[in-house]
Design a protein around this motif. Structure first.
Motif: not given
Length: 219
Positions: A10, A12, A185, A190-191, A212, A216
């Protein structure tokens, strides 16, 4: 995927406290800014310092990682130092000690990461899910953090995301900033890891959160 890798699922955004960008007297403040922004994993990268100096720096910031719900501290390329700090993890590069040797030194209960710069290296990392807990792919773009290291481009990121589909978490790194994050992205990452864009900011914590959010927000 092991329990340690699951801790990273989880996460990121991966923060790096790099002495190449931050003066010694500002390291504690910068580290606290990153932690206060909610970053859950932070690497100490002190490539120019001696082992003794690196240990001094690590011990200075270590109290910040000893509170309840503290983020994970990762030491770059110093297995002995990582092993000496309770719960600290380790990150190694392709030219450092092998992941297998690193695992022997730090034990089975520490997070271990590996840098990769090609399809072959990423494939090898993906096959080492019983030894490492994550790997990094890059540098995606040219970066002063890795002088002389050719950029791998978005193509490698896309290939890892869509073709390799690793069984453990992986992070895109290198030249990721407010302008390039959206493209990383879209390529399937995803990170992400960011260094200079965050550390050069007046408020590194705020910069990390902004980056961040941009990452996203362009899924």
């Amino acid at each position: 995927m092991g329990a340690l890798s699951e801790k990273l699922e989880k996460i990121r955004f991966y923060g790096i406290l790099d002495t190449g960008y931050v003066a010694r007297e500002s390291l504690f403040k910068k580290c606290r800014e990153l932690i206060d922004s909610g970053i859950r994993i932070i690497q100490l990268r002190a490539k120019s310092e001696s082992p003794a100096e690196r240990k001094e720096i690590a011990l200075e910031i270590f109290p910040l990682f000893q509170k309840n719900e503290s983020p994970i501290l990762i030491i770059n390329d110093d297995a002995e130092l990582a092993a000496s700090l309770p719960s600290a993890g380790l990150h190694v590069g392709q030219d450092d000690i092998s992941p297998q040797k690193a695992r022997e030194i730090i034990g089975s209960d520490r997070i271990l990461g590996l840098s990769t710069h090609s399809r072959k290296q990423a494939e090898e990392a993906a096959s080492m899910a019983q030894t490492i807990d994550y790997f990094a792919v890059g540098p995606v773009y040219p970066t002063a953090t890795k002088k002389g290291r050719p950029a791998v481009g978005l193509g490698l990121v896309e290939w890892v995301a869509k073709e390799l589909k690793p069984p453990l978490p992986w992070f895109a790194i290198g030249g990721i900033n407010m302008k390039t994050a959206q493209y990383v992205r879209k390529a399937g990452a995803e990170r992400i890891v960011a260094v200079s864009e965050v550390l050069r900011a007046k408020d590194s914590g705020a910069a990390a959160k902004s980056l961040e959010n941009i990452f996203w927000g362009n899924a």
